[in-house]
Design an enzyme around this catalytic site. Structure first.
Site, PDB file in Angstrom:
ATOM      1  N   ALA A  10      71.805  53.815  87.161  1.00 21.90           N
ATOM      2  CA  ALA A  10      73.119  54.456  87.169  1.00 21.90           C
ATOM      3  C   ALA A  10      73.936  54.204  85.912  1.00 21.90           C
ATOM      4  CB  ALA A  10      73.913  53.991  88.390  1.00 21.90           C
ATOM      5  N   ARG A  15      75.180  51.523  74.525  1.00 24.35           N
ATOM      6  CA  ARG A  15      74.641  50.954  73.290  1.00 24.35           C
ATOM      7  C   ARG A  15      73.500  51.791  72.696  1.00 24.35           C
ATOM      8  NH1 ARG A  15      73.772  44.844  75.237  1.00 24.35           N
ATOM      9  NH2 ARG A  15      73.799  45.890  77.257  1.00 24.35           N
ATOM     10  N   GLY A  77      78.777  47.506  89.197  1.00 22.01           N
ATOM     11  CA  GLY A  77      77.827  46.403  89.155  1.00 22.01           C
ATOM     12  C   GLY A  77      76.582  46.619  89.984  1.00 22.01           C
ATOM     13  N   ASN A 169      66.547  34.982  83.891  1.00 26.29           N
ATOM     14  CA  ASN A 169      66.416  35.928  84.996  1.00 26.29           C
ATOM     15  C   ASN A 169      65.925  37.280  84.469  1.00 26.29           C
ATOM     16  OD1 ASN A 169      66.720  37.322  87.456  1.00 26.29           O
ATOM     17  ND2 ASN A 169      68.819  37.911  86.919  1.00 26.29           N
ATOM     18  N   ARG A 331      45.622  75.899  68.277  1.00 29.27           N
ATOM     19  CA  ARG A 331      46.773  76.120  69.149  1.00 29.27           C
ATOM     20  C   ARG A 331      46.319  76.356  70.587  1.00 29.27           C
ATOM     21  NH1 ARG A 331      49.755  80.851  66.180  1.00 29.27           N
ATOM     22  NH2 ARG A 331      51.044  80.781  68.070  1.00 29.27           N
ATOM     23  N   TYR A 385      49.043  91.154  66.250  1.00 26.49           N
ATOM     24  CA  TYR A 385      50.396  91.413  66.748  1.00 26.49           C
ATOM     25  C   TYR A 385      50.976  92.637  66.052  1.00 26.49           C
ATOM     26  CZ  TYR A 385      55.256  90.355  68.095  1.00 26.49           C
ATOM     27  OH  TYR A 385      56.523  90.399  68.603  1.00 26.49           O
ATOM     28  N   ALA A 421      33.579  91.811  51.799  1.00 28.97           N
ATOM     29  CA  ALA A 421      34.715  91.018  51.357  1.00 28.97           C
ATOM     30  C   ALA A 421      35.904  91.915  51.040  1.00 28.97           C
ATOM     31  CB  ALA A 421      34.337  90.204  50.124  1.00 28.97           C
TER      32      ALA A 421
END
Length: 516
Positions: A10, A15, A77, A169, A331, A385, A421
């Site tokens: 939460a 920072r 808290g 802790n 791709r 395309y 070619a």
């Protein structure tokens, strides 16, 4: 024994100095909160409870039905956060595990060890601790002479003697559920307006209950991410963990510090990973490959004995004995069959290249079906395309595409056909024909191999006999049916297939195993 998990996610993470919540930042390609949920999922039991607040909607959207959510409207808290989860869990679990979402390297095995400790503990709480020279703001563990944990003192509240304590802790707890729910309301608000979950430890100790502290030796697991420096630390620690795993599995990683491998990647034995290689997503690398240097492979499959040098592959498939690069790009939808060669500065998108096909450098192949043993000369372009739609290019087996050829799709080039070619090919090239010029014109080639031109051991008898057979006539209904089947498996659109003659349709159907 019913186990429930609460994940605290939460906080604002100010920072991090970021526009998004701290828990949404990636570690090893996955958001930290996703990693936390995956850890809970491996424990089994009910879906974890994720306590959300800042950017809560984004966390919910990301996790969807993988978790239950408790909303903490005010960030008061850690104790207050667990209070928000109580209505979802009261009476539904025997043990409750609580940890932070900003500890992305925490292992399920460590949580299981903590649960086992609490199952053998007659007291109320078992918690994870660590011995660390740099306290980094963590609370200090206070033990009795018999080893029981009686308090956790926040760093800013430490006396000079407490400040020197090295046992810290970790912020990972396993509570006896009935005791937690009965005593959570006894937490008192601290001077900063917050309720601390750590205050449950002295409450239990005051009742004469034993709190067990389990020291965790793997300090990487308990790195909490509060800023970008910490984020880099956990990335480096995860990289060490993953790379060490694969090296122990028989993979050579020349420079582990510059090799980046996501957890869902698999790699075969005797593969060599060269420096500055990135293997991301759900990528599978076979055995005896050489990958890199400077390669990136994302969500792709690479077969055995392949080489990918200084190239990028995204959602691509490489069968065995394929070599790519340097400086090529595969791709999405690129499929390279056995023995395919792609030279430098080649690009392939949504195309299938048949076995043994060789694609020269500076070429682009998009939306194409390319047969076996095809030569694609340097500078070849499939012009797929038209500004509105993508169109298919079909190239038959043993075709020879000359350098700097432009194939304007939709178009097909038949088996054993050739282009000169620099040709611009705008019409279908029948099998055994040559297309040359701008625009290309066609002329027939001799389809029968000459015994004088080939040494005996190079003559393909099947090819000779096939060429000597009379041309077979196929019923139009049969060809139409094959066209429909090819369109159904998305080899090409129905309109594109209509432009192909019967022999092209037969060849494509054989290639895709619709007919023998």
């Amino acid at each position: 024994m019913r186990i429930a998990t609460i994940i605290l996610a939460a906080g604002k993470g100010t920072r991090m100095k970021s526009s998004k919540a701290k828990f949404l930042h990636d570690v090893g390609g996955k958001p930290m909160v996703v990693r936390s949920v995956e850890t809970a999922e491996r424990l089994g039991g009910e879906r974890p409870i994720v306590v959300i607040g800042h950017e809560g909607e984004a966390v919910q959207a990301l996790l969807s039905d993988r978790a239950q959510f408790a909303f903490q409207p005010e960030l008061l808290g850690t104790g207050h956060a667990v209070m928000q989860a109580m209505p979802l869990l009261h009476g539904k679990a025997d043990l409750v595990v609580v940890y932070y979402s900003d500890m992305p390297l925490l292992r399920t095995e460590t949580l299981q060890r903590l649960i086992t400790a609490q199952m053998g503990n007659s007291g109320a709480i078992s918690l994870l601790t660590m011995i660390y020279d740099d306290p980094r703001g963590f609370g200090r563990i206070i033990r009795r002479t018999d080893g029981a944990v009686v308090d956790i003192v926040e760093e800013r509240e430490c006396t000079p003697e407490q400040y020197k304590i090295k046992e810290l802790n970790a912020g990972v707890y396993c509570f006896r559920a009935d005791w937690l729910w009965d005593n959570l309301s006894t937490l008192r608000m601290r001077s900063n307006g917050e309720y601390y979950l750590t205050d449950m430890v002295p409450i239990a100790a005051a009742e004469g209950l034993s709190n067990v502290g389990i020291v965790n030796d793997d300090l990487d697991e308990t790195i909490g991410v509060n800023n970008r420096v910490h984020l880099a630390e956990v990335e480096a620690a995860l990289r060490r963990r993953i790379n060490q795993h694969w090296m122990l599995e028989g993979v050579t990683i020349l420079d582990p510090q510059t090799t980046y491998i996501h957890e869902d990647v698999t790699i075969g034995a005797d593969t060599v990973i060269l420096p500055n290689t990135h293997l991301y997503g759900v990528t599978r690398i076979g055995a005896d490959c050489v990958i890199g240097p400077n390669s990136m492979i994302v969500d792709s499959v690479v077969g055995n004995e392949c080489k990918v040098e200084a190239s990028v592959a995204e959602e691509a498939v490489l069968e065995d004995h394929v070599d790519v690069g340097p400086f090529s790009h595969l791709r999405k939808g690129a499929y390279l069959s056995n023995g395919v060669h792609v030279g430098n500065f080649g690009e392939i998108k949504n195309s299938h290249l048949g076995a043994g096909t060789r694609m020269g450098h500076f070429s682009y192949v998009g939306d194409a079906e390319v047969g076996r043993d095809v030569n694609i000369g340097a500078g070849t372009i499939t012009a797929n395309y038209d500004g509105v739609h993508k169109h298919k290019t079909l190239i038959g087996d043993h075709a020879f595409i000359g350098s700097d050829t432009i194939l304007r799709a939709p178009i097909s080039v038949g088996d054993h056909a050739k282009t000169g070619a620099g040709s611009v090919v705008t019409k279908n090239v029948p099998p055994n024909h040559l297309a040359v010029g701008i625009p290309a014109r066609m002329r027939a080639l001799d389809p029968i191999p000459s015994y004088e031109e080939k040494p005996t051991d190079q003559v393909n008898l099947k090819e000779v006999l096939k060429a000597m057979e009379p041309e077979r006539v196929y019923p139009s209904e049969y060809i139409d049916d094959l066209r429909a089947k090819l369109a159904e498996i998305e080899v090409a659109t129905q309109d594109e297939l209509e432009t192909l003659d019967a022999q092209h349709i037969i060849d494509l159907a054989k290639r895709h195993r619709l007919i023998e």
